[in-house]
Design an enzyme around this catalytic site. Structure first.
Site, PDB file in Angstrom:
ATOM      1  N   PRO A  33       0.895  -1.391  -0.093  1.00 13.57           N
ATOM      2  CA  PRO A  33      -0.027  -0.064   0.062  1.00 13.57           C
ATOM      3  C   PRO A  33       0.810   1.271  -0.095  1.00 13.57           C
ATOM      4  O   PRO A  33       0.794   1.945   1.103  1.00 13.57           O
ATOM      5  CB  PRO A  33      -0.942   0.039   1.456  1.00 13.57           C
ATOM      6  N   CYS A  34       1.452   1.606  -1.195  1.00 13.59           N
ATOM      7  CA  CYS A  34       2.265   2.562  -1.307  1.00 13.59           C
ATOM      8  C   CYS A  34       1.582   4.198  -0.928  1.00 13.59           C
ATOM      9  O   CYS A  34       2.352   4.935  -0.917  1.00 13.59           O
ATOM     10  CB  CYS A  34       3.122   2.659  -2.357  1.00 13.59           C
ATOM     11  N   HIS A  35       0.211   3.954  -1.243  1.00 12.59           N
ATOM     12  CA  HIS A  35      -0.655   5.168  -1.109  1.00 12.59           C
ATOM     13  C   HIS A  35      -0.750   5.636   0.315  1.00 12.59           C
ATOM     14  O   HIS A  35      -0.956   6.879   0.485  1.00 12.59           O
ATOM     15  CB  HIS A  35      -1.843   5.001  -1.564  1.00 12.59           C
TER      16      HIS A  35
END
Length: 107
Positions: A58-60
């Site tokens: 989940p790089c967001h």
């Protein structure tokens, strides 16, 4: 299926980011520290920009030191990053997340 080869650094970054729970964020510097690479915040950003596991890692959930979203979020721009965070209950105001409220502290 193609095997993805990662550097030790990238593997550590993706592992650290994977531990950030829904509804929370971490800063690039925090991810650098969590991955065992203190001071490598810029390298963390570069690594997340080419995340081959988008949708799984989940790089967001990673923001800058002041809570700002990535203006060049690699997977749809800052508006997409904002939508993804808001879908998890994170409030974004003027492109920023309140770190006092949403920063993950490893609880």
């Amino acid at each position: 299926m193609t095997e993805i080869k990662l550097t030790k650094f990238a593997a550590a970054v993706y592992n650290a980011v994977s531990s950030i729970p829904k509804g929370k964020v971490a800063t690039y510097a925090q991810v650098a520290l969590m991955s065992g690479h203190r001071g490598a915040a810029r390298a963390v950003g570069n690594t997340l920009h080419v995340n081959p596991f988008f949708g799984t890692v989940p790089c967001h959930r990673v923001v800058n030191a002041s809570g700002g979203l990535a203006p060049e979020f690699a997977f749809g721009g800052a508006k997409q990053q904002q939508r993804m965070l808001e879908d998890e209950g994170v409030v974004v105001v003027d492109g920023k997340v309140d770190l006092q409220v949403y920063q993950w502290r490893g609880e």
